[in-house]
Design an enzyme around this catalytic site. Structure first.
Site, PDB file in Angstrom:
ATOM      1  N   GLU A  14      -4.524 -10.139  12.354  1.00 13.53           N
ATOM      2  CA  GLU A  14      -4.161 -10.606  11.008  1.00 13.53           C
ATOM      3  C   GLU A  14      -2.916 -11.478  11.111  1.00 13.53           C
ATOM      4  O   GLU A  14      -2.282 -11.554  12.176  1.00 13.53           O
ATOM      5  CB  GLU A  14      -3.962  -9.420  10.052  1.00 13.53           C
ATOM      6  N   HIS A  60      -0.934 -12.365  -2.225  1.00 13.30           N
ATOM      7  CA  HIS A  60      -1.924 -12.504  -1.151  1.00 13.30           C
ATOM      8  C   HIS A  60      -2.522 -13.902  -1.259  1.00 13.30           C
ATOM      9  O   HIS A  60      -2.880 -14.342  -2.352  1.00 13.30           O
ATOM     10  CB  HIS A  60      -3.020 -11.445  -1.291  1.00 13.30           C
ATOM     11  N   ARG A  62       2.237 -14.367   5.429  1.00 14.59           N
ATOM     12  CA  ARG A  62       1.513 -14.434   4.154  1.00 14.59           C
ATOM     13  C   ARG A  62       2.203 -15.310   3.117  1.00 14.59           C
ATOM     14  O   ARG A  62       1.554 -16.029   2.364  1.00 14.59           O
ATOM     15  CB  ARG A  62       1.422 -13.004   3.633  1.00 14.59           C
ATOM     16  N   HIS A  96      -0.044  -9.077  -5.035  1.00 14.95           N
ATOM     17  CA  HIS A  96      -0.682  -8.109  -4.131  1.00 14.95           C
ATOM     18  C   HIS A  96       0.188  -6.899  -3.827  1.00 14.95           C
ATOM     19  O   HIS A  96      -0.297  -5.776  -3.843  1.00 14.95           O
ATOM     20  CB  HIS A  96      -1.019  -8.856  -2.841  1.00 14.95           C
ATOM     21  N   ARG A 125       6.237  -8.574   3.681  1.00  9.76           N
ATOM     22  CA  ARG A 125       5.593  -7.540   4.495  1.00  9.76           C
ATOM     23  C   ARG A 125       4.583  -8.115   5.474  1.00  9.76           C
ATOM     24  O   ARG A 125       3.778  -8.980   5.109  1.00  9.76           O
ATOM     25  CB  ARG A 125       4.888  -6.527   3.586  1.00  9.76           C
TER      26      ARG A 125
HETATM   27  C1  SIN Z   1      -5.869  -7.702   3.559  1.00 10.04           C
HETATM   28  O1  SIN Z   1      -6.864  -7.097   3.949  1.00 10.04           O
HETATM   29  O2  SIN Z   1      -5.736  -8.905   3.675  1.00 10.04           O
HETATM   30  C2  SIN Z   1      -4.774  -6.922   2.881  1.00 10.04           C
HETATM   31  C3  SIN Z   1      -4.097  -6.078   3.848  1.00 10.04           C
HETATM   32  C4  SIN Z   1      -2.652  -5.928   3.504  1.00 10.04           C
HETATM   33  O3  SIN Z   1      -2.245  -6.144   2.376  1.00 10.04           O
HETATM   34  O4  SIN Z   1      -1.876  -5.643   4.415  1.00 10.04           O
END
Ligand code: SIN
Length: 513
Positions: free
Chosen positions: A111, A227, A273, A334, A369
């Site tokens: 991620e 997000h 993010r 988010h 975060r």
């Molecule tokens: C996501 O699946 O993109 C959200 C996960 C998160 O907020 O850490």
């Protein structure tokens, strides 16, 4: 009046995990606003980060966490978070959480802003739902008392110590009160502050508002994470399209079909993010559009459908075959990095009062975060809360210099509605901010506060709680005259060394915000 050793407010992963730990040490009441399994946790898709892979280390996880947090991460908390992660994953496995694996080896996803694949998941993109299901089943088959559809309305403090909680059984209009030795707030976030959010309806910042009223310190409220990729379809609520989709190779394209993230950051779609959310916002503004596209059509269709079954079927139900068509996406509120200030044992400044999960703020996320550190945070700090209640020594919390919200004042404003508050926050306290908009927002919020009627049912309590949270977010955002992580101001576009510090609110502080 009923007495419990532990009262836990909230039934997401933080609350349920804390309850399962605490039941060995006393009587436990879990009080939850909805049904036991309705929480932000259930909607978490991507997974839970932990350095359990062969090419990973807890130190590398710490480095990535600190880098994403843009200079404000509490390093002690981050070392604890990343260092204790593998043991907490083992606990979850012990509780029956079925993490995805291949030939006995756990699958690890990539991620944004993680330097290696590190994210465990369950059911592909249904990690939160699996965790919630496993933990709630254990809680329901235990001696833990669960009160559903019960809204906490007040924290009872006597002589500087929490002694209980006031609540409302809102289905029957019945006020209730319970006493406790330890109150653990695990009531989640406040996504309903904003017009577009990935959060469910229950995320109304109740815990933060109650904690502020009870005299707890509230920290880092200016850092609200948007997000980057929520599904954007007319008439459809924003639906999370997990960052893991980009981790598997999904790319972002603007309306011209051009892949644009390379213009913004060397990590492209896997940049932190906040960077991706702002890049998308800029592309949308330049094109006068309300979305960009996430493209996974180059990935094998069976991989997309099996790795992301929830996203695949949700989009399919709305007429979008994501294996063949680009997904229209835009950012949505988010996750709140700020919250009730705690130390690394979950203690607040009020004796007997603990907090963990999204409602809490250890400072571990700093200004932004790292993806999939949120589920992790809940279990690491919930465990420490219960440990702390056992060793009986005096609290170790150290207070910080704090300010308080200014008084409410009367002014000409439209009547307060949930939609009006969410639109105000989105337009003036959103992804990109400036001092004038923030001051305007504070004016309106303060005027709404001045005429707010006494709350009496669930919607009116939730609106009152959101209003307090909104004032805390807007107030902190106006004070912080710089841009850092998720807090971006066009009138102060750079980070400033002078602002490498935190903003704390406390109701009885001397200074006004
Ligand atoms: C996501 O699946 O993109 C959200 C996960 C998160 O907020 O850490």
């Amino acid at each position: 009046m009923q007495h419990y050793d532990y009262i836990i407010v909230g039934s997401g992963i933080a609350g349920l995990y804390a309850a399962l730990m605490a039941r060995k040490h006393g009587t436990v009441l879990v009080l939850t606003k909805g049904s036991i399994d309705e929480s932000n946790t259930k909607y978490a898709q991507g997974g839970i980060a932990a350095a359990v892979g062969p090419d990973d280390s807890t130190q590398q996880h710490f480095i990535d966490t600190a880098a994403a947090g843009a200079g404000l991460v509490d390093e002690n908390a981050a070392h604890i978070l990343t260092g204790e992660a593998p043991d907490r994953i083992a606990d979850l496995v012990g509780f029956g959480v079925p993490f995805d694996s291949t030939d006995g080896a756990v699958q690890l996803a990539r991620e944004g802003a993680h330097s290696v694949p590190r994210v465990l998941h369950a059911g592909g993109d249904s990690t939160g739902a699996h965790i919630e299901l496993s933990l709630s089943a254990l809680v329901q088959h235990s001696e833990i008392t669960v009160l559903e559809h019960c809204l906490a309305t007040g924290i009872v403090v006597e002589d500087g110590k929490v002694v209980g909680i006031e609540a409302l059984d809102y289905q029957h209009g019945l006020p209730m009160q319970f006493n406790c030795r330890f109150l653990v707030l695990a009531s989640g976030g406040a996504g309903q502050l904003y017009r577009a959010t990935t959060n469910p309806d229950v995320a109304t910042g109740d815990g933060i508002a109650l904690a502020y009223a009870a005299g707890a310190e509230i920290m880092d409220m200016e850092f609200y994470q948007f997000h980057p990729t929520a599904l954007r379809l007319p008439g459809v609520q924003p639906f999370l399209i997990s960052e893991a989709v980009r981790g598997e190779g999904g790319v972002l394209r603007n309306g011209d079909g051009r892949r644009f993230m390379e213009d913004y950051h060397p990590q492209k779609e896997l940049a932190p993010r906040d960077v991706v959310a702002r890049a998308i916002t800029a592309e949308m503004a330049a094109a006068g559009s309300d979305h960009v596209y996430l493209d996974v059509t180059h990935l094998p269709a069976n991989l997309t459908a099996s790795r992301f079954p929830q996203i695949y079927s949700f989009c399919g139900e709305h007429g979008l075959d994501i294996t063949k068509e680009w997904i229209p996406v835009s950012p949505a509120a988010h996750y709140l990095m700020g919250g009730v200030r705690t130390n690394v044992w979950g203690e607040t400044n009020v004796q007997g009062f603990y907090a963990c999960g999204e409602v809490a703020c250890t400072g571990v996320h700093g200004a932004n975060r790292l993806a999939s550190n949120s589920l992790l945070e809940t279990v690491v700090f919930a465990k420490r809360v219960v440990e702390r209640t056992l060793n009986g020594s005096s609290p170790t919390f150290q207070s910080r210099e704090a300010v308080r919200l200014g008084d409410a004042y009367r002014g000409e404003v439209p009547p307060l509605t949930l939609g009006g508050l969410q639109t105000l926050m989105w337009d003036k306290v959103g992804i990109v901010r400036n001092g004038r908009d923030l001051a305007d927002a504070i004016h309106v919020l303060s005027a709404w506060q001045a005429v707010l009627p006494e709350p009496h049912d669930r919607p009116s309590h939730e609106l009152a709680n959101l209003l307090i949270c909104a004032r805390l977010v807007a107030g902190a955002a106006l004070i912080r005259q710089e841009s850092r992580g998720a807090h971006h101001r066009t009138d102060f576009p750079q980070a400033s060394d002078a602002w490498q510090r935190r903003i704390v609110f406390r109701r009885d502080a001397n200074e006004y915000a």
